[in-house]
Design an enzyme around this catalytic site. Structure first.
Site, mmCIF file in Angstrom:
data_model
loop_
_atom_site.group_PDB
_atom_site.id
_atom_site.type_symbol
_atom_site.label_atom_id
_atom_site.label_comp_id
_atom_site.label_asym_id
_atom_site.label_seq_id
_atom_site.Cartn_x
_atom_site.Cartn_y
_atom_site.Cartn_z
ATOM 1 N N HIS A 1 65.621 -70.845 15.969
ATOM 2 C CA HIS A 1 66.258 -70.829 17.991
ATOM 3 C C HIS A 1 68.240 -70.684 18.077
ATOM 4 C CE1 HIS A 1 62.174 -72.075 18.975
ATOM 5 N NE2 HIS A 1 61.587 -71.441 18.106
ATOM 6 N N HIS B 1 57.137 -66.163 9.685
ATOM 7 C CA HIS B 1 55.659 -67.078 10.518
ATOM 8 C C HIS B 1 54.779 -66.189 8.918
ATOM 9 C CE1 HIS B 1 54.939 -65.915 14.887
ATOM 10 N NE2 HIS B 1 56.050 -67.571 14.230
#
EC number: 1.11.1.21
Length: 726
Positions: free
Chosen positions: A97, A265
């Site tokens: 992020h 992920h």
């Protein structure tokens, strides 16, 4: 004394404007925001002007730093316990992020300044609970202090998280210097509320689903796409469209998109096991006693298995603290159905999954839960192109690992700039085309050699305007945001830059041909990149001489010449100028005013308002307007580096009159006759109170020499913006 007893508060003189509610922009919202040119100066930097971060970083015991980070991953803290006893997933999300805000259109965002520490990013919904990740890192930051910036630490923590879980990263480069306040120049969107669906007021979409440039994220407060689906409605094919647009605007192709989604992920989990409505405000809105912590749950446990962040709940893989190919195994082995998390978020869960494929609870290994997939994950299965890549990665784990390692390195280093800025022992040896490589030079020219070249340029057929314009066009592509562009490499010779309308291809080729002939005649090893800049300086020296001043424009040799093989031509399309106020040019008519576009370019070129002002005044009298137009050329002595632009701009003998779109006439007040023409860019230096104050300085009779000196200093700054070796 409690501040909640309003009646007990004492009156006090409070004359400082200590919040954002009372500023000139609220009174006059159309005012130019010159503040974006004055960010990150030494007044806000606690390190001082003499601090050299590169020297400090290079003194680190880098292996010790990496060991400390790996040890941190499994050192679970009671105040924010690690999932399965491992902070890897949290640290990777923080690094992702930090880097994932980068957008290729203007180079803004990204990881290279540590901006996740400040508003608005520290309080974006998508960055929920990353404040905890940074606090977990604080002991390491405190230990290494000035030698390790927050910006570098956050990315290195992501790398070490992967390596502690069995994945070999491509490498790491330091060199990210921290900023010390929020970035004022970045446009994140016009929405006034977080996670506002498309179709409402201040919508970032138009047409079918055309995302506003330069934005990359689909919603205000998200890093990339909505995990629940477009506007929160699951539909993997629609989400695939959003992913393709968003990742392309992050400079990623389909293969990199699949690799980053799957690799991101493969480890960790999402958190939505609770009621999001009971969470306290984000960090910027939190109470003072919360000390910068946001999203606190003060009504129930709210940590560990009961954490709420995105609202989506669960792990993607069977072994979320181990790098493996389990992501693709689960994605393609099972059919999936839409469900709701305990927090009410839409997600996908497998049908009839085997118990051994279910991940264990983060706190109790005797309990197993369903894994989950977001709508973005399901897009890899439903979208035909994404599926081909995902199936190839499933069947070829080593290929997946290599592609992800490279994509992760690109994601986390894209805005760090060219390889010459990279620091540390883990810098990969391989040159990558997205780094815009430039070969090193092997020559050093003596002063006599340089003087001979300057004399040849001076005696050539090239005019002052041609010399200066070409050097300017070569250097103006530089963006301080991601450190791309600039004169080094002389890519103005190559496609696509040689054909850009704004570079006036016919004039450009003429200048390049003459300079190449000079280089050949003198048997000089000088690069074209250096020669173009040197020639621009010759033009300025001649113009100063025409104004009665003898100056020398500083020249730093050492620029290399890039080749077509070193250049990803398509990636340079975003650097094409469609406006340049310094050359009084607009490619088209735009909704944004010409003076705002000038401000945008100036900020990317890292100019101050004073530098912007003096450059405009000098470029006008040098006759460098695009196409040789006379707009803003307030002088009868074109080609002489005088302060005439400012003298006549501030002269009350004239009046100013609109004469069409972005066109104005300057008329003699006494006779009414038109003396000159101008654009909005020219007029703003007389109408804006701040810019006029600078214009008046340069118009003064005692500042003719100062004008020339300041122009040369600003010019050299532009020419050297991308010289990170100086």
């Amino acid at each position: 004394m409690s501040d909640k007893n309003h009646h007990s508060k004492c009156p006090v003189i409070h004359g400082a404007n200590t919040n954002q509610q009372a500023s000139e922009f609220n009174w006059w919202p159309k005012s130019l925001n010159l503040e974006i040119l004055h960010q990150h100066d030494h007044k806000t930097d606690p390190m001082g002007a003499d601090f050299n971060y590169a020297d400090a970083f290079n003194s680190l015991d880098f292996e010790e730093v990496k060991k400390d980070l790996k040890d941190l991953m499994t050192d679970s803290q009671d105040w924010w316990p690690a999932d399965w006893g491992h902070y890897g997933g949290l640290m990777i999300r923080m690094a992702w992020h930090s880097a994932g805000t980068y957008r290729i259109a203007d180079g803004r965002g990204g990881a290279s300044r540590g901006n996740q520490r400040f508003a608005p990013l520290n309080s974006w919904p998508d960055n929920g609970n990353l404040d905890k990740a940074r606090r977990l890192l604080w002991p390491i930051k405190r230990k290494y202090g000035n030698k390790l910036s927050w910006a570098d630490l956050m990315i290195l923590a992501g790398n070490m998280a992967y390596e502690s879980m069995g994945f070999k990263t491509f490498g790491f480069a330091g060199g990210r210097e921290d900023i010390w306040h929020p970035e004022k120049d970045i446009y994140w969107g016009a929405e006034k509320e977080w996670l506002q669906p498309s179709g409402g007021e201040n919508n970032r979409y138009s047409g079918e689903r055309d995302l506003e440039n330069p934005l990359a994220a689909v919603m205000m407060g998200l890093i990339y796409v909505n995990p629940e689906g477009v506007d929160g409605k699951p539909d993997p094919l629609k989400t695939a469209h959003d992913m393709r647009v968003t990742f392309a605007r992050m400079a990623m192709n389909d293969e990199e998109t699949v690799a980053l989604t799957a690799g991101g992920h493969t480890v960790g989990k999402a958190h939505g096991n609770g009621d999001a409505s009971v969470l306290e405000p984000e960090p910027e809105g939190a109470e003072i006693e919360d000390q910068g912590f946001g999203w606190l749950n003060k009504t129930s446990r709210g940590i560990g298995r009961d954490t709420v962040t995105s609202g989506v709940e669960g792990a993607w893989t069977t072994h979320p603290t181990k790098w493996d190919n389990g992501y693709f195994h689960l994605l393609f082995t099972y059919d999936w159905e839409i469900t709701k998390s305990p927090a009410g978020a839409a997600q996908w869960e497998p049908i009839d999954i085997k118990e051994e494929d279910m991940p264990v609870d983060v706190e109790d290994s005797s309990i197993r839960h369903n894994p989950m997939m977001t709508d973005a994950d399901m897009a890899l299965k439903y979208d035909p192109e994404y599926r081909k890549i995902a199936e190839r990665f499933r069947d070829n784990p080593k290929e997946f690992e290599d592609c992800f390692a490279r994509a992760w390195f690109k994601l986390t280093h894209r805005d760090l700039g060219p390889k010459s800025r990279y620091l540390g022992p883990d810098v990969p040896a391989e040159d990558l085309i997205w780094q815009d490589p430039v070969p090193p030079v092997s020559y050093y020219l003596s002063e006599d050699n340089i003087d001979a070249l300057k004399m040849a340029i001076l005696n050539s057929e090239l005019s002052i305007a041609e010399l200066v314009s070409t050097a300017w066009d070569s250097a103006r592509t530089y963006r301080g945001s991601d450190r791309r562009g600039g004169a080094n490499g002389a890519r103005i010779r190559l496609a696509p830059q040689k054909d850009w309308v704004g570079n006036e291809p016919e004039r450009l080729q003429k200048v390049l041909n003459v300079l190449d002939e000079i280089r050949t005649m003198h048997h000089s090893p000088i690069s074209m990149a250096d020669l173009i800049v040197l020639a621009g300086g010759v033009g300025i020296e001649k113009a100063a001489s025409n104004a009665g001043m003898n100056i020398s424009v500083p020249f730093s040799q050492g620029r290399g010449d890039a080749t077509d093989v070193m250049t990803d031509a398509e990636s340079f399309d975003v650097l094409e100028p469609i406006h340049d106020g310094f050359r009084n040019w607009l490619k088209s008519d735009y909704v944004v005013t010409a003076e705002e576009l000038l401000l945008e370019r100036s900020q990317l070129m890292q100019l101050t308002a004073v530098e912007m002002t003096v450059l405009i005044g000098g470029m006008r009298v040098l006759g460098t307007n695009y196409g040789g137009t006379s707009q803003g050329v307030f002088t009868d002595n074109v080609g002489a580096l005088t302060n005439d632009f400012f003298v006549h701009l501030t002269d009350m003998s004239y009046t100013w009159h609109p004469a069409g779109d972005n066109q104005y006439e300057i008329r003699e007040r006494a006779s009414g006759q038109t003396k000159w023409t101008a654009s909005r860019v020219d007029l703003v230096f007389g109408s804006n109170s701040v810019l006029r104050s600078y214009a008046e300085v340069y118009a003064q009779d005692d500042n003719k020499e100062k004008f020339v000196q300041d122009f040369v200093a600003a010019w050299v700054k532009v020419m050297n913006n991308d010289r990170f070796d100086l």
